[in-house]
Design an enzyme around this catalytic site. Structure first.
Site, PDB file in Angstrom:
ATOM      1  N   GLY A   1      30.942  36.896  36.974  1.00 33.61           N
ATOM      2  CA  GLY A   1      30.273  36.661  38.059  1.00 33.61           C
ATOM      3  C   GLY A   1      30.706  37.794  38.703  1.00 33.61           C
ATOM      4  O   GLY A   1      31.458  38.493  38.557  1.00 33.61           O
TER       5      GLY A   1
ATOM      6  N   GLN B   1      30.199  42.790  46.134  1.00 32.87           N
ATOM      7  CA  GLN B   1      31.071  43.859  45.299  1.00 32.87           C
ATOM      8  C   GLN B   1      30.396  44.727  44.728  1.00 32.87           C
ATOM      9  O   GLN B   1      30.628  46.018  44.666  1.00 32.87           O
ATOM     10  CB  GLN B   1      31.391  42.675  43.846  1.00 32.87           C
ATOM     11  CG  GLN B   1      32.527  42.119  44.081  1.00 32.87           C
ATOM     12  CD  GLN B   1      33.008  41.222  42.532  1.00 32.87           C
ATOM     13  OE1 GLN B   1      32.708  40.482  42.666  1.00 32.87           O
ATOM     14  NE2 GLN B   1      33.388  41.952  41.469  1.00 32.87           N
TER      15      GLN B   1
ATOM     16  N   CYS C   1      38.744  40.860  37.640  1.00 28.79           N
ATOM     17  CA  CYS C   1      38.046  41.118  38.434  1.00 28.79           C
ATOM     18  C   CYS C   1      37.131  42.175  38.598  1.00 28.79           C
ATOM     19  O   CYS C   1      38.330  43.508  38.185  1.00 28.79           O
ATOM     20  CB  CYS C   1      38.474  41.001  39.668  1.00 28.79           C
ATOM     21  SG  CYS C   1      37.293  40.754  41.088  1.00 28.79           S
ATOM     22  N   LEU C   2      36.260  42.639  38.620  1.00 29.35           N
ATOM     23  CA  LEU C   2      35.086  43.876  38.619  1.00 29.35           C
ATOM     24  C   LEU C   2      35.344  44.686  39.335  1.00 29.35           C
ATOM     25  O   LEU C   2      35.794  45.849  39.192  1.00 29.35           O
ATOM     26  CB  LEU C   2      34.252  43.364  38.388  1.00 29.35           C
ATOM     27  CG  LEU C   2      33.986  42.419  37.502  1.00 29.35           C
ATOM     28  CD1 LEU C   2      31.735  42.659  37.249  1.00 29.35           C
ATOM     29  CD2 LEU C   2      33.676  43.390  36.048  1.00 29.35           C
TER      30      LEU C   2
ATOM     31  N   HIS D   1      36.774  31.289  42.695  1.00 29.99           N
ATOM     32  CA  HIS D   1      36.639  33.132  42.863  1.00 29.99           C
ATOM     33  C   HIS D   1      35.704  33.842  43.809  1.00 29.99           C
ATOM     34  O   HIS D   1      35.969  34.496  44.318  1.00 29.99           O
ATOM     35  CB  HIS D   1      37.404  33.918  40.952  1.00 29.99           C
ATOM     36  CG  HIS D   1      37.287  35.025  41.182  1.00 29.99           C
ATOM     37  ND1 HIS D   1      38.704  35.480  40.572  1.00 29.99           N
ATOM     38  CD2 HIS D   1      36.295  36.342  41.406  1.00 29.99           C
ATOM     39  CE1 HIS D   1      38.290  37.163  41.104  1.00 29.99           C
ATOM     40  NE2 HIS D   1      37.334  37.203  41.229  1.00 29.99           N
ATOM     41  N   GLU D   2      34.237  33.311  43.259  1.00 31.84           N
ATOM     42  CA  GLU D   2      33.701  34.497  43.222  1.00 31.84           C
ATOM     43  C   GLU D   2      33.264  34.214  45.195  1.00 31.84           C
ATOM     44  O   GLU D   2      33.068  34.885  46.328  1.00 31.84           O
ATOM     45  CB  GLU D   2      32.348  34.163  42.842  1.00 31.84           C
ATOM     46  CG  GLU D   2      32.483  34.104  41.424  1.00 31.84           C
ATOM     47  CD  GLU D   2      32.441  36.453  41.172  1.00 31.84           C
ATOM     48  OE1 GLU D   2      32.626  36.921  42.130  1.00 31.84           O
ATOM     49  OE2 GLU D   2      32.940  36.469  40.644  1.00 31.84           O
TER      50      GLU D   2
ATOM     51  N   HIS E   1      35.201  35.401  47.573  1.00 29.24           N
ATOM     52  CA  HIS E   1      34.841  36.977  47.282  1.00 29.24           C
ATOM     53  C   HIS E   1      34.020  36.982  49.134  1.00 29.24           C
ATOM     54  O   HIS E   1      34.376  37.425  49.705  1.00 29.24           O
ATOM     55  CB  HIS E   1      34.078  38.074  46.441  1.00 29.24           C
ATOM     56  CG  HIS E   1      34.665  39.011  45.087  1.00 29.24           C
ATOM     57  ND1 HIS E   1      35.626  39.895  45.704  1.00 29.24           N
ATOM     58  CD2 HIS E   1      34.749  38.491  44.148  1.00 29.24           C
ATOM     59  CE1 HIS E   1      35.913  39.914  44.597  1.00 29.24           C
ATOM     60  NE2 HIS E   1      35.564  39.175  43.840  1.00 29.24           N
TER      61      HIS E   1
END
Length: 171
Positions: A46, A51, A94-95, A136-137, A140
């Site tokens: 994701g 990000q 997480c990236l 999660h996304e 963000h």
């Protein structure tokens, strides 16, 4: 398509609340394609636009397993309109917080209203990994990181570690 550089903690941009899109156009679709390529390259499941430094309400997800055909999903202006009382726990990463993982408890299922890549309204009912990934996304897009769902002590340790690493990199 272009692979974009990822924004990494402690960058304050990650705490910014993203703004909605007014309309879907070719530029937005190219951004979604770039995000998918960036996510696959990372590799991740994701990615929110914030990000890659774009504070707009767009996210991409693909929770297909290794060896399965890719199943890219695009969510424009996503909004959770329903979540279950039942909870589930997943180990999240997480990236934007590379190589750190923690168990996070979230609603087990959610219903998300959004636009697809063609601007058509879509309702997505999700459970399991897809529900966790959507939450999660979407977090963000609201300036919330998964580490905000863990203990304050653990969160402060992670932030301290990434702040120290960013300082060392800047030298």
């Amino acid at each position: 398509m272009t692979i974009k550089p990822l924004i990494i903690l402690p960058d304050p941009l990650l705490r910014q609340v993203s703004t909605p899109f007014e309309h879907v156009d070719a530029e937005l679709q190219k951004l979604a394609d770039d995000m998918l390529e960036t996510m696959y390259e990372a590799p991740g499941i994701g990615l929110a636009a914030i990000q890659i430094g774009v504070p707009r309400r767009l996210l991409v997800i693909d929770v297909s397993k290794e060896g399965e055909d890719k199943c890219p999903l695009v969510f424009i202006n996503p909004e959770i309109i329903k979540s279950s009382d039942e909870r589930s726990v997943y180990e999240e990463g997480c990236l934007s917080i590379p190589d750190y993982y923690a168990e996070v408890e979230r609603p087990a299922s959610v219903t998300v209203k959004s636009l697809d890549r063609d601007g058509k309204e879509q309702l997505t009912e999700a459970d399991g990994l897809l529900a966790t990934c959507l939450q999660h996304e979407i977090d963000h897009l609201n300036g919330i990181l998964f580490i905000d769902h863990i203990s304050r002590l653990k969160r402060e340790m992670v932030i301290k570690r990434f702040t120290k690493a960013a300082r060392a990199k800047a030298l």
